[in-house]
Design a protein around this motif. Structure first.
Motif, PDB file in Angstrom:
ATOM      1  N   SER A 148       0.825  -1.202   0.000  1.00 57.79           N
ATOM      2  CA  SER A 148       0.000   0.000   0.000  1.00 57.79           C
ATOM      3  C   SER A 148       0.859   1.252   0.000  1.00 57.79           C
ATOM      4  N   VAL A 149       0.355   2.263  -0.682  1.00 64.59           N
ATOM      5  CA  VAL A 149       0.968   3.585  -0.680  1.00 64.59           C
ATOM      6  C   VAL A 149      -0.121   4.589  -0.334  1.00 64.59           C
ATOM      7  N   GLY A 150       0.003   5.211   0.800  1.00 64.13           N
ATOM      8  CA  GLY A 150      -0.980   6.222   1.195  1.00 64.13           C
ATOM      9  C   GLY A 150      -2.404   5.722   1.218  1.00 64.13           C
ATOM     10  N   GLY A 151      -2.622   4.488   1.608  1.00 66.59           N
ATOM     11  CA  GLY A 151      -3.980   3.953   1.678  1.00 66.59           C
ATOM     12  C   GLY A 151      -4.440   3.256   0.421  1.00 66.59           C
ATOM     13  N   GLN A 152      -3.701   3.379  -0.668  1.00 66.19           N
ATOM     14  CA  GLN A 152      -4.041   2.682  -1.908  1.00 66.19           C
ATOM     15  C   GLN A 152      -3.269   1.363  -1.969  1.00 66.19           C
ATOM     16  N   THR A 153      -3.986   0.278  -2.125  1.00 63.98           N
ATOM     17  CA  THR A 153      -3.351  -1.038  -2.168  1.00 63.98           C
ATOM     18  C   THR A 153      -3.214  -1.499  -3.607  1.00 63.98           C
ATOM     19  N   ILE A 154      -2.070  -2.108  -3.913  1.00 63.17           N
ATOM     20  CA  ILE A 154      -1.837  -2.634  -5.247  1.00 63.17           C
ATOM     21  C   ILE A 154      -1.288  -4.050  -5.138  1.00 63.17           C
ATOM     22  N   ASP A 155      -1.790  -4.911  -5.981  1.00 64.94           N
ATOM     23  CA  ASP A 155      -1.344  -6.305  -6.056  1.00 64.94           C
ATOM     24  C   ASP A 155      -0.896  -6.525  -7.495  1.00 64.94           C
ATOM     25  N   SER A 156       0.414  -6.545  -7.736  1.00 62.43           N
ATOM     26  CA  SER A 156       0.911  -6.546  -9.108  1.00 62.43           C
ATOM     27  C   SER A 156       2.296  -7.174  -9.161  1.00 62.43           C
ATOM     28  N   ARG A 157       3.060  -6.767 -10.165  1.00 61.42           N
ATOM     29  CA  ARG A 157       4.438  -7.215 -10.312  1.00 61.42           C
ATOM     30  C   ARG A 157       5.313  -5.992 -10.547  1.00 61.42           C
ATOM     31  N   VAL A 158       6.523  -6.027 -10.010  1.00 60.22           N
ATOM     32  CA  VAL A 158       7.435  -4.901 -10.160  1.00 60.22           C
ATOM     33  C   VAL A 158       8.746  -5.374 -10.785  1.00 60.22           C
ATOM     34  N   ASP A 159       9.570  -4.403 -11.179  1.00 61.31           N
ATOM     35  CA  ASP A 159      10.726  -4.705 -12.021  1.00 61.31           C
ATOM     36  C   ASP A 159      12.002  -5.061 -11.276  1.00 61.31           C
ATOM     37  N   SER A 160      11.985  -5.065  -9.954  1.00 62.09           N
ATOM     38  CA  SER A 160      13.232  -5.312  -9.230  1.00 62.09           C
ATOM     39  C   SER A 160      12.948  -5.722  -7.790  1.00 62.09           C
ATOM     40  N   GLU A 161      13.950  -6.295  -7.169  1.00 61.69           N
ATOM     41  CA  GLU A 161      13.828  -6.678  -5.760  1.00 61.69           C
ATOM     42  C   GLU A 161      13.721  -5.446  -4.865  1.00 61.69           C
ATOM     43  N   VAL A 162      14.439  -4.377  -5.207  1.00 61.65           N
ATOM     44  CA  VAL A 162      14.364  -3.178  -4.376  1.00 61.65           C
ATOM     45  C   VAL A 162      12.962  -2.564  -4.422  1.00 61.65           C
ATOM     46  N   ALA A 163      12.311  -2.586  -5.590  1.00 64.59           N
ATOM     47  CA  ALA A 163      10.933  -2.083  -5.685  1.00 64.59           C
ATOM     48  C   ALA A 163       9.975  -2.980  -4.904  1.00 64.59           C
ATOM     49  N   ARG A 164      10.197  -4.281  -4.983  1.00 62.39           N
ATOM     50  CA  ARG A 164       9.349  -5.220  -4.240  1.00 62.39           C
ATOM     51  C   ARG A 164       9.500  -4.994  -2.738  1.00 62.39           C
ATOM     52  N   TYR A 165      10.740  -4.890  -2.275  1.00 58.42           N
ATOM     53  CA  TYR A 165      10.998  -4.685  -0.850  1.00 58.42           C
ATOM     54  C   TYR A 165      10.427  -3.348  -0.377  1.00 58.42           C
ATOM     55  N   TYR A 166      10.623  -2.316  -1.181  1.00 63.73           N
ATOM     56  CA  TYR A 166      10.133  -0.975  -0.819  1.00 63.73           C
ATOM     57  C   TYR A 166       8.626  -0.973  -0.606  1.00 63.73           C
ATOM     58  N   LEU A 167       7.880  -1.594  -1.538  1.00 61.42           N
ATOM     59  CA  LEU A 167       6.423  -1.594  -1.449  1.00 61.42           C
ATOM     60  C   LEU A 167       5.913  -2.529  -0.362  1.00 61.42           C
ATOM     61  N   ALA A 168       6.438  -3.752  -0.333  1.00 62.01           N
ATOM     62  CA  ALA A 168       5.896  -4.756   0.589  1.00 62.01           C
ATOM     63  C   ALA A 168       6.391  -4.595   2.013  1.00 62.01           C
ATOM     64  N   SER A 169       7.612  -4.091   2.183  1.00 64.35           N
ATOM     65  CA  SER A 169       8.203  -4.064   3.524  1.00 64.35           C
ATOM     66  C   SER A 169       8.496  -2.652   4.033  1.00 64.35           C
ATOM     67  N   TYR A 170       9.298  -1.893   3.297  1.00 59.71           N
ATOM     68  CA  TYR A 170       9.751  -0.594   3.795  1.00 59.71           C
ATOM     69  C   TYR A 170       8.580   0.332   4.115  1.00 59.71           C
ATOM     70  N   LEU A 171       7.653   0.462   3.174  1.00 54.56           N
ATOM     71  CA  LEU A 171       6.519   1.366   3.389  1.00 54.56           C
ATOM     72  C   LEU A 171       5.563   0.846   4.463  1.00 54.56           C
ATOM     73  N   ALA A 172       5.636  -0.454   4.739  1.00 54.42           N
ATOM     74  CA  ALA A 172       4.796  -1.043   5.791  1.00 54.42           C
ATOM     75  C   ALA A 172       5.481  -0.997   7.143  1.00 54.42           C
ATOM     76  N   GLY A 173       6.670  -0.390   7.204  1.00 55.99           N
ATOM     77  CA  GLY A 173       7.379  -0.278   8.470  1.00 55.99           C
ATOM     78  C   GLY A 173       8.148  -1.519   8.864  1.00 55.99           C
ATOM     79  N   LYS A 174       8.315  -2.452   7.928  1.00 60.14           N
ATOM     80  CA  LYS A 174       9.043  -3.691   8.213  1.00 60.14           C
ATOM     81  C   LYS A 174      10.455  -3.574   7.633  1.00 60.14           C
ATOM     82  N   HIS A 175      11.358  -3.043   8.401  1.00 57.93           N
ATOM     83  CA  HIS A 175      12.714  -2.793   7.935  1.00 57.93           C
ATOM     84  C   HIS A 175      13.595  -3.992   8.296  1.00 57.93           C
TER      85      HIS A 175
END
Length: 385
Positions: A34-61
């Motif tokens: 989720s970004v700002g309350g908007q949830t997305i279920d998709s595919r991204v182009d890199s591990e860093v993008a995946r980690y950023y969306l699924a973990s970093y923005l969710a507070g899971k560092h």
């Protein structure tokens, strides 16, 4: 001969669509976040993008190395949205999808955008339930507003993209708005069409209603020129401008002719229209825009990732990645008029095919009216109030 040309264009369109659809929609890494309350279920182009969306923005560092790199990005924030150059740098350092997701997060973090999003989300939820049952109740102040639509490029020949804004027009008329349509030259220059928009705005000056302007893609700069040239004195009746996927600074697609098959599909187009959307001229023109301060500007567009891009936008999405994150036609930051409110739809692209455009249009109109009628923006949760 004319019949043969029509058949050939249909075959060309079929071949083009088949080729686009054959592009793999399964590339990338699966992710949900989720970004700002908007949830997305998709595919991204890199591990860093995946980690950023699924973990970093969710507070899971949980990845110290990536956390440190991303932290440095946030530490460099200067209070304004990242521009084209910054997004390109981030796409090179991390990935295009990371840069796009970061841009979406920065938009949502802006207090004014966040407040507007909150009001819009309530209006959207209300409209989603009420519009199909024909029971939308507009704010009482809506009787004092009307809507003017300015269509996109080739709106007469490419109707399946929504360039003619037919769905929003029908939806707003259905709930009771008085709507107007500016018949521009569909492949004319930005400057020539701006004169038609100027005349249309002037024609509504004595209507007794406040005007909400709606543009799409190429008509964005056409409206911006019109409002700039009219100035405060001749736009007293203009309440707001919804700048939808606005090509305010042109498109690299026009520079690089990334859609050479276009004329095979729609027939001959005027060279001037394409040239007026080239980036050098468009960016110079952008610097001259001066929208009157009393006009509420809403920048509305989509922010796609690799797995959410539609088949229509794929033709431009991947070639444009060398310039940074884009929506398949335009660079993301180039669609924003500074000082306006920005409402971005995560996962959508230039054609907004993932959205219910009828619901969105009515919800946006309700939100704008309630926002305008409540200057302190202390708005109750009931959309019809």
């Amino acid at each position: 001969m004319k019949f043969t040309k029509i058949i050939n264009r249909s075959l060309n369109l079929t071949i083009l669509l088949a080729a686009l659809l054959s592009l793999s929609a399964c590339s990338g890494l699966a992710v949900r976040g989720s970004v700002g309350g908007q949830t997305i279920d998709s595919r991204v182009d890199s591990e860093v993008a995946r980690y950023y969306l699924a973990s970093y923005l969710a507070g899971k560092h949980t990845n110290a190395a990536l956390d440190e790199r991303i932290d440095r990005v946030y530490q460099s924030v200067n209070g304004s949205l990242p521009d084209r150059g910054e997004l390109k740098r981030l796409s090179e350092e991390f990935s295009n999808d990371f840069a796009a997701l970061y841009f979406a997060d920065q938009i949502e973090r802006a207090p004014l955008n966040r407040r507007f999003r909150s009001v819009f989300d309530k209006a959207y939820d209300y409209t989603l339930k009420a519009l199909p049952e024909n029971r939308v109740v507009l704010p009482a102040a809506a009787v004092g507003y009307e809507v003017m639509f300015v269509p996109a490029y080739l709106y007469k020949r490419i109707t399946f993209t929504g360039a003619d804004l037919a769905a929003p027009r029908e939806a707003l008329q259905r709930v009771g708005f008085n709507c107007h349509f500016v018949e521009t030259d569909e492949d004319g220059t930005v400057e020539a069409n701006a004169e038609l928009v100027i005349a249309a705005i002037r024609a509504r000056a004595q209507s007794g209603r406040r005007l909400i302007l709606v543009s799409a893609s190429k008509s964005g700069p056409e409206v911006a020129i019109a409002l700039t040239r009219l100035g405060p004195a001749e736009t007293h009746h203009v309440a707001a401008w919804i700048n939808t996927v606005g090509a305010l600074q042109g498109s690299p697609m026009a520079d690089e002719r990334l859609a050479p098959e276009l004329e095979y599909i729609v027939g001959k187009v005027k060279l001037g229209g394409r040239e007026s959307m080239m980036t050098a001229a468009s960016r110079q023109r952008f610097n001259s825009f001066r929208i009157p301060e009393h006009v509420l500007v809403i920048n509305y567009f989509g922010i796609p990732v690799t797995g959410s891009i539609s088949f229509l936008a794929r033709r431009g999405f991947f070639p444009l990645q060398k310039h940074g994150p884009n929506d398949g036609v335009l660079l993301l930051s180039d669609m924003i008029y500074p000082g306006g409110i920005t409402l971005a739809e995560l996962g959508s692209d230039h054609f907004l095919l993932n959205d219910h455009l009828d619901i969105t249009s009515v919800a946006l109109a309700i939100t704008i009216i309630r926002w305008m009628e409540n200057p302190d923006h202390q708005i109750s949760p009931t959309p019809s109030s």
